[in-house]
Design a protein around this motif. Structure first.
Motif, PDB file in Angstrom:
ATOM      1  N   ALA A  75      48.646  44.550  38.621  1.00 13.65           N
ATOM      2  CA  ALA A  75      48.199  44.792  39.989  1.00 13.65           C
ATOM      3  C   ALA A  75      46.676  44.713  40.002  1.00 13.65           C
ATOM      4  O   ALA A  75      46.011  45.023  39.008  1.00 13.65           O
ATOM      5  CB  ALA A  75      48.664  46.153  40.483  1.00 13.65           C
ATOM      6  N   VAL A  76      46.129  44.282  41.124  1.00 13.89           N
ATOM      7  CA  VAL A  76      44.677  44.219  41.301  1.00 13.89           C
ATOM      8  C   VAL A  76      44.320  45.032  42.544  1.00 13.89           C
ATOM      9  O   VAL A  76      44.860  44.795  43.622  1.00 13.89           O
ATOM     10  CB  VAL A  76      44.176  42.773  41.465  1.00 13.89           C
ATOM     11  N   PHE A  77      43.426  45.981  42.374  1.00 12.23           N
ATOM     12  CA  PHE A  77      42.928  46.780  43.484  1.00 12.23           C
ATOM     13  C   PHE A  77      41.468  46.433  43.753  1.00 12.23           C
ATOM     14  O   PHE A  77      40.695  46.211  42.817  1.00 12.23           O
ATOM     15  CB  PHE A  77      43.031  48.276  43.184  1.00 12.23           C
ATOM     16  N   PHE A  78      41.116  46.410  45.026  1.00 13.60           N
ATOM     17  CA  PHE A  78      39.731  46.219  45.446  1.00 13.60           C
ATOM     18  C   PHE A  78      39.266  47.449  46.209  1.00 13.60           C
ATOM     19  O   PHE A  78      40.020  48.013  47.013  1.00 13.60           O
ATOM     20  CB  PHE A  78      39.606  45.016  46.389  1.00 13.60           C
ATOM     21  N   ASP A  79      38.032  47.846  45.979  1.00 14.01           N
ATOM     22  CA  ASP A  79      37.348  48.743  46.894  1.00 14.01           C
ATOM     23  C   ASP A  79      37.144  47.966  48.197  1.00 14.01           C
ATOM     24  O   ASP A  79      37.328  46.741  48.225  1.00 14.01           O
ATOM     25  CB  ASP A  79      36.016  49.157  46.269  1.00 14.01           C
ATOM     26  N   LEU A  80      36.742  48.629  49.264  1.00 14.91           N
ATOM     27  CA  LEU A  80      36.551  47.928  50.540  1.00 14.91           C
ATOM     28  C   LEU A  80      35.076  47.768  50.914  1.00 14.91           C
ATOM     29  O   LEU A  80      34.552  46.656  50.980  1.00 14.91           O
ATOM     30  CB  LEU A  80      37.304  48.669  51.642  1.00 14.91           C
ATOM     31  N   ASP A  81      34.400  48.877  51.150  1.00 15.14           N
ATOM     32  CA  ASP A  81      33.015  48.817  51.622  1.00 15.14           C
ATOM     33  C   ASP A  81      32.077  48.296  50.534  1.00 15.14           C
ATOM     34  O   ASP A  81      32.039  48.826  49.427  1.00 15.14           O
ATOM     35  CB  ASP A  81      32.563  50.201  52.085  1.00 15.14           C
ATOM     36  N   THR A 101      32.419  45.681  48.948  1.00  9.80           N
ATOM     37  CA  THR A 101      33.186  44.888  47.984  1.00  9.80           C
ATOM     38  C   THR A 101      33.892  43.735  48.681  1.00  9.80           C
ATOM     39  O   THR A 101      33.913  42.612  48.171  1.00  9.80           O
ATOM     40  CB  THR A 101      34.214  45.771  47.251  1.00  9.80           C
ATOM     41  N   LEU A 102      34.448  43.992  49.859  1.00 11.10           N
ATOM     42  CA  LEU A 102      35.085  42.932  50.646  1.00 11.10           C
ATOM     43  C   LEU A 102      34.218  42.470  51.808  1.00 11.10           C
ATOM     44  O   LEU A 102      34.484  41.432  52.409  1.00 11.10           O
ATOM     45  CB  LEU A 102      36.444  43.407  51.169  1.00 11.10           C
ATOM     46  N   TYR A 103      33.201  43.232  52.131  1.00  9.16           N
ATOM     47  CA  TYR A 103      32.242  42.852  53.179  1.00  9.16           C
ATOM     48  C   TYR A 103      30.934  43.576  52.893  1.00  9.16           C
ATOM     49  O   TYR A 103      30.882  44.496  52.066  1.00  9.16           O
ATOM     50  CB  TYR A 103      32.769  43.228  54.578  1.00  9.16           C
ATOM     51  N   GLY A 106      35.175  46.992  42.220  1.00 11.57           N
ATOM     52  CA  GLY A 106      34.370  47.659  43.237  1.00 11.57           C
ATOM     53  C   GLY A 106      32.890  47.578  42.936  1.00 11.57           C
ATOM     54  O   GLY A 106      32.480  47.238  41.831  1.00 11.57           O
ATOM     55  N   ASP A 107      32.094  47.920  43.943  1.00  8.28           N
ATOM     56  CA  ASP A 107      30.638  47.804  43.822  1.00  8.28           C
ATOM     57  C   ASP A 107      29.993  49.051  43.236  1.00  8.28           C
ATOM     58  O   ASP A 107      28.853  49.000  42.776  1.00  8.28           O
ATOM     59  CB  ASP A 107      30.026  47.553  45.208  1.00  8.28           C
TER      60      ASP A 107
END
Length: 248
Positions: free
Chosen positions: A10-16, A18-20, A190-191
């Motif tokens: 599985a791959v998880f991403f942070d949002l803030d 990290t995706l924008y 994540g950042d």
């Protein structure tokens, strides 16, 4: 576990951030907030003064209630504390300031270069893709939808649902359980080095730092990245990213 057999990965991403680009949205939203304060209440401060106050109140709430308490994310509460300290009435302005903040944030949202293509590749490969983020559910679901990523994400896990804030081990354990994957087979991108990388690695996940060239890495973090051999993504369009995620 939910199924008879656990997922392979599985791959998880942070949002803030990290995706924008959170900084662009946050600055525009804070500027709109200050414009409202000046127009409605005659506030004389600038955006930087307002920003420092809002984040000071976030720290104060965390110190009083603990690091896993979601109240620190409430801009209504933080604005109420700011208004009262400045000698203004919290009602109705605290609520209106929160509305303004999210209205402007949503307007400025834009996906990070290459992230849509990467998510499509992960989906094509049958990889579970989750979002793991410190915040309440409503704005984070809105962001994903407005970024055009909803169909590419398996699940969004805000700290409001997990009951823990990153970098708490409980947050990452919850993510692994929801994905039905062994933490050792999970990548977390994540950042924030402490929240996303150190936190996920402590549970046995593969922590990956997202650090685009526009964002300066502190000397301390840079040294840790080298010393601990932390994988770093500079650009989602780099073909080596899939290899780093062990997808290609």
């Amino acid at each position: 576990m939910k199924g008879e057999a656990m997922r392979d990965r599985a791959v998880f991403f942070d949002l803030d951030d990290t995706l924008y680009d959170f900084g662009v949205c946050n600055q525009a939203a804070e500027e709109a907030s200050v414009a409202y304060l000046r127009e409605q209440l005659g506030y004389q401060g600038d955006r930087r003064a307002y920003h420092k106050s809002i984040y000071r109140y976030m720290d104060a709430i965390q110190e009083r209630l603990g690091s896993d308490n979601l109240a620190c994310h409430s801009r209504t509460l933080r604005n109420a504390m700011f208004l009262e300290e400045e000698g203004y009435s919290a009602s109705p302005h605290a609520g209106r300031l929160e509305e303004i903040y999210w209205e402007v944030t949503f307007r400025y949202l834009a996906p990070e270069p290459g992230i849509i293509g990467l998510l499509k590749e992960l989906k094509k490969a049958g990889v579970y893709v989750g979002i793991g983020t410190n915040l309440t559910a409503f704005p984070q679901y809105q962001k994903i939808a407005r970024l055009g990523l909803s169909d590419l994400i398996s699940q969004i896990i805000p700290s409001e649902l997990a009951g823990f804030e990153k970098p708490s081990a409980g947050f990452f354990a919850y993510c692994a359980r929801e994905a039905d994957v062994d933490p050792r087979d999970c990548v977390f991108i994540g950042d924030n080095f402490l929240h996303d990388v150190t936190g996920s690695r402590a549970l046995g996940m593969k922590g990956v730092l997202y650090a685009p060239d526009r964002r300066r890495m502190s000397e301390e973090v840079a040294e840790q990245v080298v010393r601990e051999q932390i994988p770093v993504i500079r650009d989602y369009r780099d073909p080596m990213v899939l290899e780093l995620l062990e997808i290609s």
